[in-house]
Design an enzyme around this catalytic site. Structure first.
Site, PDB file in Angstrom:
ATOM      1  N   CYS A  35     -21.702 -14.412  15.544  1.00 57.11           N
ATOM      2  CA  CYS A  35     -21.345 -13.148  16.186  1.00 57.11           C
ATOM      3  C   CYS A  35     -21.571 -13.224  17.700  1.00 57.11           C
ATOM      4  O   CYS A  35     -20.866 -13.945  18.392  1.00 57.11           O
ATOM      5  CB  CYS A  35     -22.102 -11.998  15.536  1.00 57.11           C
ATOM      6  SG  CYS A  35     -21.353 -10.380  15.821  1.00 57.11           S
TER       7      CYS A  35
ATOM      8  N   HIS B 260     -21.683 -12.536   9.406  1.00 58.21           N
ATOM      9  CA  HIS B 260     -23.120 -12.512   9.138  1.00 58.21           C
ATOM     10  C   HIS B 260     -23.360 -12.672   7.643  1.00 58.21           C
ATOM     11  O   HIS B 260     -22.527 -12.302   6.821  1.00 58.21           O
ATOM     12  CB  HIS B 260     -23.718 -11.170   9.565  1.00 58.21           C
ATOM     13  CG  HIS B 260     -23.789 -10.968  11.032  1.00 58.21           C
ATOM     14  ND1 HIS B 260     -24.711 -11.604  11.828  1.00 58.21           N
ATOM     15  CD2 HIS B 260     -23.047 -10.183  11.857  1.00 58.21           C
ATOM     16  CE1 HIS B 260     -24.547 -11.219  13.090  1.00 58.21           C
ATOM     17  NE2 HIS B 260     -23.542 -10.351  13.131  1.00 58.21           N
TER      18      HIS B 260
END
Length: 491
Positions: free
Chosen positions: A334, A436
């Site tokens: 991310c 994630h």
């Protein structure tokens, strides 16, 4: 008239006294008795968020509690989530969606206006539950914050909930913290507290019998038990970065994580710290990245541009380049993925001044930050091996460039359709992804670690589920569970 669902609120004498874990364990305990239990926390502050089934985000602690209760996630379990962006300001998430960014004083003025949303979510949770277990935030003794409170007694009074107070003996001063809380509360708030218990006792709990009686005599509250230290608590997902140890494990493969100032969604690390062949080392600011790392993992960030500057201030950019020249691997997740590219552009000033900053240049990609936030549970596969992956996306920004033609993952979309995710450098040693939670996927984690010479026999989700069952048994043996249930039913 709406039915009165049995409900109970666990408040604490302070932050980090173990409320979240106790609620998770009680969720599993009562779920094992056949009740449909739902967790609820009116206000949470954390950059460790979970993506819900209804497309929003809540605190990671409520995700663990939902796992304890064996129920799917919903935004109503945590209607107000504060995600710190600076020392004095935070992004405010209301019922799973971004409401705005506010400084602490501004949010203090807004809290009372958010109470209807909190009560609306609580009503939604009540409608589908046999029992609701509510977690407070911080402490009701913070009477300087009582005006407009929606996290502790303000919410308990608005929803008419009985309260149980948790004190942490491992921190010291537990008698003073409980008696002191009694001293500063208003009479109506003292009456709302129906009992207390002591958490994290090391040794023979009978040695605290006199302490329990002393607290009962001074407060008039019933002592409901002393919870011994639960040794496997560290194996459950941590709620915030303070719960992460600097060095975990003693395996032959070393994975190093620089602890950036706004580290976010670090649940990515949870499966790795349980792997027996892995040493997970969290590098605190002011310390260099070690030269013997097999992998440097750049974690997610709540403020990518700010944390990139923070990373450079520590000299970690130089350490990363040295690690790469030595043949080491780098993975960015991310915000960490965005930092690895050539540039990060912020044309709308979402994270600060409008402009473009240079990235670390280890991936041939560029990122543009966007106002729209991607919030989605995803599944797919690892391109190189076909290993199944599941996780979630929670980010702003689009990343494009030459290395995106070599994606790390393929994400499943409509039937028969996939979309690429992430990027891999031409030499294969640097990679990034927006997903994630990918390391919770046992097969993917095994093949990924195997490339560095580590084995993996860990069934991650099963191990967490087992620990939750053990925690439930632990609590049943030391708390007056029947009294807790009776208090909830008499609400």
């Amino acid at each position: 008239m709406a039915r009165r669902v049995p409900a109970l609120m666990i408040q604490g004498t302070g932050s980090n006294v173990g409320k979240s874990l106790i609620v998770a364990g009680l969720c599993r305990l009562f779920a094992n008795r056949g009740l449909r239990v739902l967790p609820f926390k009116p206000q949470n502050m954390s950059n460790n968020a979970a993506v819900t089934c209804d497309g929003g985000e809540i605190g990671r602690a409520q995700a663990l509690q939902a796992m304890g209760a064996r129920v799917p996630l919903t935004v109503h379990m945590n209607p107000i989530l504060l995600k710190p962006e600076t020392d004095t300001g935070a992004q405010v998430i209301v019922q799973g969606r971004r409401f705005g960014t506010m400084r602490a004083r501004e949010y203090g003025r807004q809290k009372a206006q958010l109470l209807p949303k909190v009560l609306e979510s609580f009503s939604e949770i009540e409608s589908g539950a046999d029992l609701v277990l509510v977690e407070g935030a911080g402490s009701p003794a913070e009477i300087n914050l009582r005006a407009g409170d929606i996290a502790n007694m303000g919410f308990a009074e608005a929803a008419d909930l009985p309260v149980i107070l948790c004190g942490d003996i491992d921190r010291g001063g537990v008698i003073a913290s409980l008696v002191g809380t009694h001293a500063v509360l208003e009479p109506s708030e003292r009456e709302r507290i129906k009992g207390f218990f002591i958490n994290r006792f090391r040794g023979d709990t009978s040695l605290f019998d006199d302490g329990l009686r002393e607290i009962e005599n001074r407060t008039g509250w019933n002592g409901l038990g002393v919870v011994p230290w639960f040794a496997d608590a560290h194996r459950l997902p941590a709620e915030d970065a303070l719960g992460l140890a600097d060095g975990i494990g003693n395996g032959p493969v070393k994975i190093v994580v620089p602890v950036i100032s706004r580290i976010a969604n670090f649940d990515d690390l949870d499966p790795l710290r349980l792997e027996p062949d892995v040493t997970l080392e969290l590098i605190q600011p002011g310390n260099p990245l070690p030269g013997d790392a097999d992998l440097v993992l750049l974690p997610g960030s709540k403020s990518t541009v700010g944390d990139l500057a923070f990373l450079r201030k520590q000299g970690w950019d130089i350490d990363l380049l040295a690690h790469y020249r030595r043949g080491g691997r780098i993975l960015g997740i991310c915000g960490g993925y965005q930092m690895l590219g050539r540039t990060i552009s912020d044309p709308d000033g979402i994270e600060g001044p409008v402009g473009t900053v240079a990235g670390l240049g280890l991936l041939d990609v560029d990122t543009m930050l966007t106002r729209e936030k991607e919030l989605e549970q995803v599944s797919g596969f690892h391109v190189a091996t076909g290993a199944a992956v599941s996780g979630y996306e929670i980010h702003i920004g689009r990343t494009e460039g030459k290395d995106c033609s070599h994606p790390l993952l393929e994400i499943e979309g409509a039937p028969g359709y996939t979309k690429p995710d992430g990027a891999i450098s031409a030499d294969g040693r640097v990679a990034g992804t927006y997903v994630h939670g990918l390391f919770t996927s046992d097969v993917f984690r095994a093949v990924y670690l195997k490339e560095m010479g580590a084995g993996s026999g860990l069934a991650y989700d099963t191990s967490i589920d087992t620990i939750l069952d053990q925690l439930a048994v632990h609590l049943e043996g030391c708390l007056d569970v029947e009294a807790l249930l009776e208090i909830a039913r008499k609400r």
